[in-house]
Design an enzyme around this catalytic site. Structure first.
Site, PDB file in Angstrom:
ATOM      1  N   ALA A  15      45.460  38.905  40.893  1.00  0.00           N
ATOM      2  CA  ALA A  15      44.018  39.179  40.939  1.00  0.00           C
ATOM      3  C   ALA A  15      43.394  39.312  39.558  1.00  0.00           C
ATOM      4  O   ALA A  15      42.199  39.074  39.369  1.00  0.00           O
ATOM      5  CB  ALA A  15      43.790  40.446  41.765  1.00  0.00           C
ATOM      6  N   ASP A  39      41.331  33.315  46.603  1.00  0.00           N
ATOM      7  CA  ASP A  39      39.921  32.989  46.324  1.00  0.00           C
ATOM      8  C   ASP A  39      39.677  31.494  46.100  1.00  0.00           C
ATOM      9  O   ASP A  39      38.526  31.071  46.002  1.00  0.00           O
ATOM     10  CB  ASP A  39      39.429  33.799  45.108  1.00  0.00           C
ATOM     11  CG  ASP A  39      40.341  33.634  43.868  1.00  0.00           C
ATOM     12  OD1 ASP A  39      40.532  34.624  43.135  1.00  0.00           O
ATOM     13  OD2 ASP A  39      40.855  32.516  43.650  1.00  0.00           O
ATOM     14  N   HIS A  49      49.779  34.003  49.435  1.00  0.00           N
ATOM     15  CA  HIS A  49      49.150  34.964  50.363  1.00  0.00           C
ATOM     16  C   HIS A  49      48.050  34.330  51.186  1.00  0.00           C
ATOM     17  O   HIS A  49      47.171  35.014  51.695  1.00  0.00           O
ATOM     18  CB  HIS A  49      48.609  36.170  49.570  1.00  0.00           C
ATOM     19  CG  HIS A  49      49.711  36.956  48.921  1.00  0.00           C
ATOM     20  ND1 HIS A  49      49.476  37.919  47.965  1.00  0.00           N
ATOM     21  CD2 HIS A  49      51.064  36.917  49.068  1.00  0.00           C
ATOM     22  CE1 HIS A  49      50.626  38.438  47.567  1.00  0.00           C
ATOM     23  NE2 HIS A  49      51.611  37.834  48.218  1.00  0.00           N
TER      24      HIS A  49
HETATM   25  N1  APR Z   1      43.253  39.848  31.955  1.00  0.00           N
HETATM   26  C1  APR Z   1      44.545  40.240  32.072  1.00  0.00           C
HETATM   27  N2  APR Z   1      44.971  41.126  33.006  1.00  0.00           N
HETATM   28  C2  APR Z   1      44.043  41.612  33.852  1.00  0.00           C
HETATM   29  C3  APR Z   1      42.679  41.259  33.799  1.00  0.00           C
HETATM   30  C4  APR Z   1      42.301  40.337  32.789  1.00  0.00           C
HETATM   31  N3  APR Z   1      41.030  39.929  32.646  1.00  0.00           N
HETATM   32  N4  APR Z   1      42.012  41.929  34.777  1.00  0.00           N
HETATM   33  C5  APR Z   1      42.941  42.685  35.418  1.00  0.00           C
HETATM   34  N5  APR Z   1      44.144  42.493  34.868  1.00  0.00           N
HETATM   35  C6  APR Z   1      45.429  43.047  35.305  1.00  0.00           C
HETATM   36  C7  APR Z   1      45.393  44.501  35.741  1.00  0.00           C
HETATM   37  O1  APR Z   1      45.693  45.332  34.656  1.00  0.00           O
HETATM   38  C8  APR Z   1      46.483  44.532  36.811  1.00  0.00           C
HETATM   39  O2  APR Z   1      47.737  44.922  36.254  1.00  0.00           O
HETATM   40  O3  APR Z   1      45.758  42.313  36.463  1.00  0.00           O
HETATM   41  C9  APR Z   1      46.612  43.090  37.292  1.00  0.00           C
HETATM   42  C10 APR Z   1      46.175  42.904  38.730  1.00  0.00           C
HETATM   43  O4  APR Z   1      47.107  43.605  39.523  1.00  0.00           O
HETATM   44  P1  APR Z   1      46.750  43.926  41.052  1.00  0.00           P
HETATM   45  O5  APR Z   1      45.374  44.464  41.139  1.00  0.00           O
HETATM   46  O6  APR Z   1      47.898  44.724  41.615  1.00  0.00           O
HETATM   47  O7  APR Z   1      46.723  42.479  41.732  1.00  0.00           O
HETATM   48  P2  APR Z   1      47.950  41.589  42.162  1.00  0.00           P
HETATM   49  O8  APR Z   1      49.111  41.768  41.245  1.00  0.00           O
HETATM   50  O9  APR Z   1      47.442  40.226  42.352  1.00  0.00           O
HETATM   51  O10 APR Z   1      48.307  42.203  43.609  1.00  0.00           O
HETATM   52  C11 APR Z   1      49.274  41.513  44.383  1.00  0.00           C
HETATM   53  O11 APR Z   1      48.687  42.889  46.282  1.00  0.00           O
HETATM   54  O12 APR Z   1      47.197  43.889  47.757  1.00  0.00           O
HETATM   55  C12 APR Z   1      48.000  42.799  47.534  1.00  0.00           C
HETATM   56  O13 APR Z   1      47.606  40.731  48.562  1.00  0.00           O
HETATM   57  C13 APR Z   1      47.181  41.531  47.491  1.00  0.00           C
HETATM   58  O14 APR Z   1      47.741  39.475  46.321  1.00  0.00           O
HETATM   59  C14 APR Z   1      47.565  40.876  46.166  1.00  0.00           C
HETATM   60  C15 APR Z   1      48.884  41.561  45.828  1.00  0.00           C
END
Ligand code: APR
Length: 251
Positions: A24, A104, A119
């Site tokens: 994300a 997305d 996912h």
């Molecule tokens: N640049 C670099 N890192 C970023 C940025 C950015 N602009 N914005 C956010 N981050 C980092 C955050 O610090 C965080 O560690 O991206 C990471 C996103 O982690 P999560 O919010 O846990 O998302 P994700 O890893 O995709 O979650 C996995 O969890 O809930 C489920 O299905 C959902 O696919 C998702 C899965």
């Protein structure tokens, strides 16, 4: 120049089979909230209680109101430099596979081919009864009571977003393709993921176990940081833009 980008660019050019896994954090610069950072969607929410199969069946109104909010962010979102640079690396043959946890569709919108969507995708919805799929516009509707729950135009079954809910299995083909890519990778990029959720978080670990090098582009630490040869704590859009400039690639 961001510390290490020059060295990483050399390694990417020399790599045989580079693979990227995005989360994300790859889409926050497109205005889409992530899940676990301070401003994430899971702030104060237990995701399993909200976006699981049980939640859809037992609390459908709350479930659909969450997704209506997700759709409100999604429809106007555009690819950001993260999506554009990764698509350019694929075009140049420098990135062999792109795996995403995101739903997305922004990698495809940026021109990335053959995206492995672990996912699922918010672009579609599916009927729990007959399995038919439809465009997501069918479920992007106001839901105030159980009577408003979107139903299949063919059989009347309950419709669900085309994403993998908690308590659901991941698409087997996507999983197989993703682990096959990780096994082949001599260079693995993690971009914008906390690596908190399996089995996606096992992919970089598999690549490292096979002797691959790991690069993590993430604002906050992950459990695999100690195994990473490069860690970029800048915004991924900034780091990947610097990488494209270093490689002389137009985005
Ligand atoms: N640049 C670099 N890192 C970023 C940025 C950015 N602009 N914005 C956010 N981050 C980092 C955050 O610090 C965080 O560690 O991206 C990471 C996103 O982690 P999560 O919010 O846990 O998302 P994700 O890893 O995709 O979650 C996995 O969890 O809930 C489920 O299905 C959902 O696919 C998702 C899965």
């Amino acid at each position: 120049m961001l510390e290490g980008i020059r060295e990483f660019a050399r390694a990417l050019k020399a790599s045989r089979y580079a693979v990227a896994l995005t989360g994300a954090g790859a889409s926050t610069e497109s205005g889409l909230p992530d899940f676990r950072s301070k401003t994430g969607l899971w702030k104060g929410i237990d995701p399993v209680s909200l976006i699981s199969m049980s939640a859809l069946r037992q609390r459908p109104v709350e479930f659909y109101q969450f997704y209506r909010m997700r759709f409100s962010h999604l429809w106007g979102a555009q690819p950001n430099p993260v999506h554009k640079v990764l698509a350019a690396l694929q075009r140049e043959g420098l990135l062999k596979r792109l795996i995403t946890q995101n739903v997305d569709g922004l990698h495809q919108a940026a021109g990335s081919p053959d995206v492995i969507e672990l996912h699922g995708s918010l672009r579609e919805c599916a009927c729990l009864s007959c399995g038919r799929t439809f465009p997501s516009q069918l479920i992007d509707v106001p839901v105030e009571t159980a009577e408003d729950i979107p139903r299949c135009p063919e059989c009347g079954g309950i419709l669900k977003p085309g994403v993998v809910l908690f308590e659901e299995a991941l698409p087997p083909d996507a999983i197989e393709e993703a682990f096959d890519a990780a096994m082949k990778a001599d260079l693995f990029l993690v971009v914008g993921s906390s690596l908190e959720v399996g089995p996606a978080n096992q992919l970089p670990a598999v690549a490292v176990q096979q002797g691959g090098d790991l690069a993590i582009f993430n604002l906050t630490p992950t459990f695999l940081d100690s195994r990473a040869r490069w860690i970029f704590r800048e915004k991924a859009g900034q780091a990947l833009t610097a990488l494209a400039e270093e490689l002389g690639i137009s985005v």
